[in-house]
Scaffold this motif. Sequence first.
Motif, mmCIF file in Angstrom:
data_model
loop_
_atom_site.group_PDB
_atom_site.id
_atom_site.type_symbol
_atom_site.label_atom_id
_atom_site.label_comp_id
_atom_site.label_asym_id
_atom_site.label_seq_id
_atom_site.Cartn_x
_atom_site.Cartn_y
_atom_site.Cartn_z
ATOM 1 N N ARG A 1 0.828 -1.210 0.000
ATOM 2 C CA ARG A 1 0.000 0.000 0.000
ATOM 3 C C ARG A 1 0.858 1.254 0.000
ATOM 4 O O ARG A 1 0.550 2.239 -0.669
ATOM 5 N N GLN A 2 1.958 1.246 0.757
ATOM 6 C CA GLN A 2 2.835 2.408 0.823
ATOM 7 C C GLN A 2 3.470 2.702 -0.534
ATOM 8 O O GLN A 2 3.702 3.854 -0.882
ATOM 9 N N ALA A 3 3.728 1.646 -1.298
ATOM 10 C CA ALA A 3 4.365 1.820 -2.599
ATOM 11 C C ALA A 3 3.388 2.317 -3.654
ATOM 12 O O ALA A 3 3.800 2.769 -4.729
ATOM 13 N N GLY A 4 2.087 2.229 -3.350
ATOM 14 C CA GLY A 4 1.083 2.689 -4.289
ATOM 15 C C GLY A 4 0.854 1.746 -5.450
ATOM 16 O O GLY A 4 0.330 2.145 -6.492
ATOM 17 N N TRP A 5 1.253 0.498 -5.280
ATOM 18 C CA TRP A 5 1.060 -0.508 -6.323
ATOM 19 C C TRP A 5 -0.274 -1.223 -6.084
ATOM 20 O O TRP A 5 -0.700 -1.399 -4.952
ATOM 21 N N GLY A 6 -0.895 -1.679 -7.147
ATOM 22 C CA GLY A 6 -2.137 -2.432 -7.003
ATOM 23 C C GLY A 6 -1.879 -3.834 -6.490
ATOM 24 O O GLY A 6 -0.779 -4.375 -6.632
ATOM 25 N N GLU A 7 -2.894 -4.418 -5.885
ATOM 26 C CA GLU A 7 -2.777 -5.782 -5.359
ATOM 27 C C GLU A 7 -3.004 -6.803 -6.471
ATOM 28 O O GLU A 7 -3.757 -6.558 -7.417
ATOM 29 N N ILE A 8 -2.328 -7.938 -6.352
ATOM 30 C CA ILE A 8 -2.493 -9.036 -7.309
ATOM 31 C C ILE A 8 -2.995 -10.289 -6.604
ATOM 32 O O ILE A 8 -4.054 -10.814 -6.923
ATOM 33 N N ASP A 9 -2.217 -10.786 -5.642
ATOM 34 C CA ASP A 9 -2.557 -12.034 -4.957
ATOM 35 C C ASP A 9 -3.118 -11.772 -3.560
ATOM 36 O O ASP A 9 -2.896 -10.714 -2.971
ATOM 37 N N THR A 10 -3.796 -12.774 -3.025
ATOM 38 C CA THR A 10 -4.350 -12.671 -1.680
ATOM 39 C C THR A 10 -3.276 -13.007 -0.642
ATOM 40 O O THR A 10 -2.287 -13.694 -0.938
ATOM 41 N N LEU A 11 -3.491 -12.532 0.568
ATOM 42 C CA LEU A 11 -2.601 -12.864 1.666
ATOM 43 C C LEU A 11 -2.646 -14.361 1.937
ATOM 44 O O LEU A 11 -1.632 -14.979 2.279
ATOM 45 N N GLU A 12 -3.805 -14.973 1.739
ATOM 46 C CA GLU A 12 -3.966 -16.412 1.981
ATOM 47 C C GLU A 12 -3.065 -17.233 1.065
ATOM 48 O O GLU A 12 -2.528 -18.270 1.466
ATOM 49 N N LYS A 13 -2.887 -16.769 -0.165
ATOM 50 C CA LYS A 13 -2.016 -17.493 -1.097
ATOM 51 C C LYS A 13 -0.575 -17.483 -0.603
ATOM 52 O O LYS A 13 0.110 -18.510 -0.610
ATOM 53 N N GLY A 14 -0.112 -16.325 -0.175
ATOM 54 C CA GLY A 14 1.236 -16.237 0.363
ATOM 55 C C GLY A 14 1.411 -17.027 1.641
ATOM 56 O O GLY A 14 2.460 -17.628 1.885
ATOM 57 N N LEU A 15 0.372 -17.037 2.460
ATOM 58 C CA LEU A 15 0.410 -17.802 3.707
ATOM 59 C C LEU A 15 0.555 -19.287 3.427
ATOM 60 O O LEU A 15 1.364 -19.965 4.060
ATOM 61 N N ARG A 16 -0.206 -19.809 2.495
ATOM 62 C CA ARG A 16 -0.133 -21.237 2.169
ATOM 63 C C ARG A 16 1.275 -21.637 1.738
ATOM 64 O O ARG A 16 1.815 -22.658 2.178
ATOM 65 N N ALA A 17 1.869 -20.826 0.879
ATOM 66 C CA ALA A 17 3.202 -21.147 0.371
ATOM 67 C C ALA A 17 4.243 -21.109 1.484
ATOM 68 O O ALA A 17 5.123 -21.978 1.566
ATOM 69 N N THR A 18 4.157 -20.117 2.355
ATOM 70 C CA THR A 18 5.137 -19.976 3.434
ATOM 71 C C THR A 18 4.937 -21.049 4.497
ATOM 72 O O THR A 18 5.907 -21.654 4.981
ATOM 73 N N LEU A 19 3.695 -21.289 4.859
ATOM 74 C CA LEU A 19 3.389 -22.314 5.858
ATOM 75 C C LEU A 19 3.909 -23.680 5.411
ATOM 76 O O LEU A 19 4.414 -24.464 6.220
ATOM 77 N N ARG A 20 3.819 -23.937 4.128
ATOM 78 C CA ARG A 20 4.302 -25.218 3.578
ATOM 79 C C ARG A 20 5.790 -25.406 3.853
ATOM 80 O O ARG A 20 6.227 -26.490 4.275
ATOM 81 N N LEU A 21 6.582 -24.369 3.649
ATOM 82 C CA LEU A 21 8.018 -24.493 3.893
ATOM 83 C C LEU A 21 8.348 -24.635 5.370
ATOM 84 O O LEU A 21 9.371 -25.200 5.735
ATOM 85 N N VAL A 22 7.462 -24.136 6.212
ATOM 86 C CA VAL A 22 7.706 -24.196 7.655
ATOM 87 C C VAL A 22 7.350 -25.555 8.242
ATOM 88 O O VAL A 22 8.080 -26.079 9.093
#
Length: 259
Positions: free
Chosen positions: A194-215
């Motif tokens: 948001r600070q960068a003023g860029w539009g959103e593409i993916d959901t937070l849930e998508k990033g969470l799934r990928a990170t949780l998998r590695l953990v």
Amino acid sequence: MALILITGASDGLGRALAVALAEQGHHLLLHGRNAARLSEVAAQTGATPIRADLSSLAEVRRLADAVPEGLDVLVNNAGVGFGAPGAGRELSADGYELRLAVNYLAPYLLTKLLLPRMARETPARIVNVASVGQRPFDLADPMLERGYDGVEAYRRSKLALIAHTFDLAEELAGTLITANCLHPASLMPTTMVRQAGWGEIDTLEKGLRATLRLVVDRDLTEVTGRYFDGEREARALDQAYDPEFRKQLRELTESLIGR
């Protein structure tokens, strides 16, 4: 249940990861810079909060000192984004370019300091949150003093972090500690986006799934030295695999952190 340290856990992906891991019953140490937000998520998850400003190498060392023996997972998630559009070059408490300091030097030093405290008798993991947005790292101008751009600085710092992950995996070969990195998702709805003023593409849930998998994914217990784009193994920028570049980057880094 595992003992897990997450940096940058007071907001965005780090906070979502903390909540998900707490629900699974893990013991959490949560790092954040904003005391109020950190206390809030610690209360929500029953975790131990550790406040530190990772733009200061002294505070990185203080954070490491607060971590007990037997750490099972280190998630280096804290980072500084592109910055506001048109923002100028910023420096860390130590006089280094800010994105290099927080996104690379801080996790590099923290990991080195915590390796002796990580579990050795059972599998342990280091997960570095990187980015698909990578740019070649200029060893002749590591602080980006020429032609500064926040996006360029961010992407160079993430390339350095990926290269360091591959170094770690080689260093830890033959132990039970693995080291992997990932691009969790693109332009999630987080404060830095948001600070960068860029539009959103993916959901937070998508990033969470990928990170949780590695953990926590048991199928990845012995997987190390890999870069993932979301949940898919991918190839990072070629420079990250270059042994000579990584050697020179490592030497530069050690001189910067004063080890």
